[in-house]
Design an enzyme around this catalytic site. Structure first.
Site, mmCIF file in Angstrom:
data_model
loop_
_atom_site.group_PDB
_atom_site.id
_atom_site.type_symbol
_atom_site.label_atom_id
_atom_site.label_comp_id
_atom_site.label_asym_id
_atom_site.label_seq_id
_atom_site.Cartn_x
_atom_site.Cartn_y
_atom_site.Cartn_z
ATOM 1 N N ASP A 21 0.827 -1.204 0.000
ATOM 2 C CA ASP A 21 0.000 0.000 0.000
ATOM 3 C C ASP A 21 0.866 1.261 0.000
ATOM 4 O O ASP A 21 2.032 1.247 0.393
ATOM 5 C CB ASP A 21 -0.885 0.030 1.244
ATOM 6 C CG ASP A 21 -2.123 -0.835 1.114
ATOM 7 O OD1 ASP A 21 -2.090 -1.798 0.334
ATOM 8 O OD2 ASP A 21 -3.115 -0.557 1.814
ATOM 9 N N HIS A 218 2.729 -2.041 4.474
ATOM 10 C CA HIS A 218 3.074 -0.638 4.212
ATOM 11 C C HIS A 218 4.584 -0.433 4.324
ATOM 12 O O HIS A 218 5.045 0.590 4.825
ATOM 13 C CB HIS A 218 2.353 0.274 5.207
ATOM 14 C CG HIS A 218 0.870 0.243 5.117
ATOM 15 N ND1 HIS A 218 0.102 -0.755 5.699
ATOM 16 C CD2 HIS A 218 -0.014 1.073 4.499
ATOM 17 C CE1 HIS A 218 -1.175 -0.528 5.446
ATOM 18 N NE2 HIS A 218 -1.269 0.567 4.724
#
Length: 270
Positions: A21, A218
């Site tokens: 992400d 992430h």
């Protein structure tokens, strides 16, 4: 969608998409993407690093919020409801859901997809930053855009229904249940403390049964820029965990697939 998984030879197997992400947000994210060598992620098109050339299995991380003090993100389109008093996307989900006009939000989603295509990205899927599209009218626009372009879109899976905002739950479940798009089971360790992240990856992934999974991470390099984000320790923990030999051994027990695989299979039946 069992027939789609069968067409990919995945019936009865454990398959996983390892999803990076927040690409496009910082150089630290981009550096981690290169280090990991895992192809799948999604780009925040309003982000300052969105134009950076990259190769891989890339989607659009539909962005309707700007949660950090820096970098602050502005919408691509002119809708007044997309902006706070300083002209940036709203900082919180609550503010976004309170103020976003559905038509203006739909135009922004389309503009972000079209901008990604103009950057030369072979868009393989859509997903959503902070779950901002979960207001039902926004979810309908997000879903329609995906169907129009015959793209997989990350939607809540059955295991996530109980975590949906109560005022939205009934409408969102109905949308998901009638959707022609495939749904993957979401695995997300964002809220796991950084010191426990590696153990969480090993334990959680080892316990998963047959199915097709979307693993959210992430990962970012802990440069000065990367540390500007309040959650940088978790991003560093994702990077370290996904480089760790023990985590890699657990991941090797899965069939590693990409959204390009899913998109191309979907387009054969839509």
């Amino acid at each position: 969608m069992n027939e789609l998984w069968r067409s990919l030879g995945l019936e009865g197997k454990r398959a996983i998409i390892i999803h990076h992400d927040d690409l496009g947000l910082t150089h630290a994210q981009e550096q981690a993407y290169e280090r990991l060598g895992l192809p799948t992620g999604s780009v925040m098109v309003p982000g300052p690093w969105a134009p950076r050339p990259r190769q891989g299995d890339l989607g659009v991380h539909v962005t309707l919020t700007s949660e950090w003090p820096a970098p602050r993100l502005r919408p691509l389109t002119g809708g007044a409801s997309l902006r706070d008093a300083a002209g940036y996307l709203p900082a919180t989900l609550e503010a976004a859901w309170r103020q976003l006009d559905p038509g203006e939000a739909a135009a922004e989603m389309r503009a972000q997809l079209e901008a990604a295509l103009a950057l030369g990205i072979d868009v393989t899927h859509l997903d959503t930053h902070m779950g901002a599209v979960l207001r039902p009218d926004l979810a309908a626009a997000y879903h329609s855009l995906a169907v129009e372009h015959r793209l997989p879109a990350l939607l809540p899976d059955e295991a996530s229904y109980e975590m949906l905002p109560e005022p939205f739950r009934q409408d969102l479940v109905a949308l998901c249940e009638r959707s022609p798009l495939p749904r993957l089971r979401i695995v997300d360790g964002y809220h796991i403390p950084p010191a426990e992240r590696k153990a969480w990856y090993c334990d959680t992934l080892s316990r998963l049964g047959p199915g097709v999974y979307h693993l959210i991470h992430h990962a970012a390099v802990p440069t000065d820029e990367g540390r500007a984000l309040a959650d940088w320790e978790g991003r560093q923990a994702d990077l370290e965990a996904l480089q760790d030999p023990d985590v890699r051994r657990v991941l090797a027990e899965f069939v590693l697939i990409t959204y390009r695989d899913v998109r191309d299979a979907l387009r054969r039946v839509m």
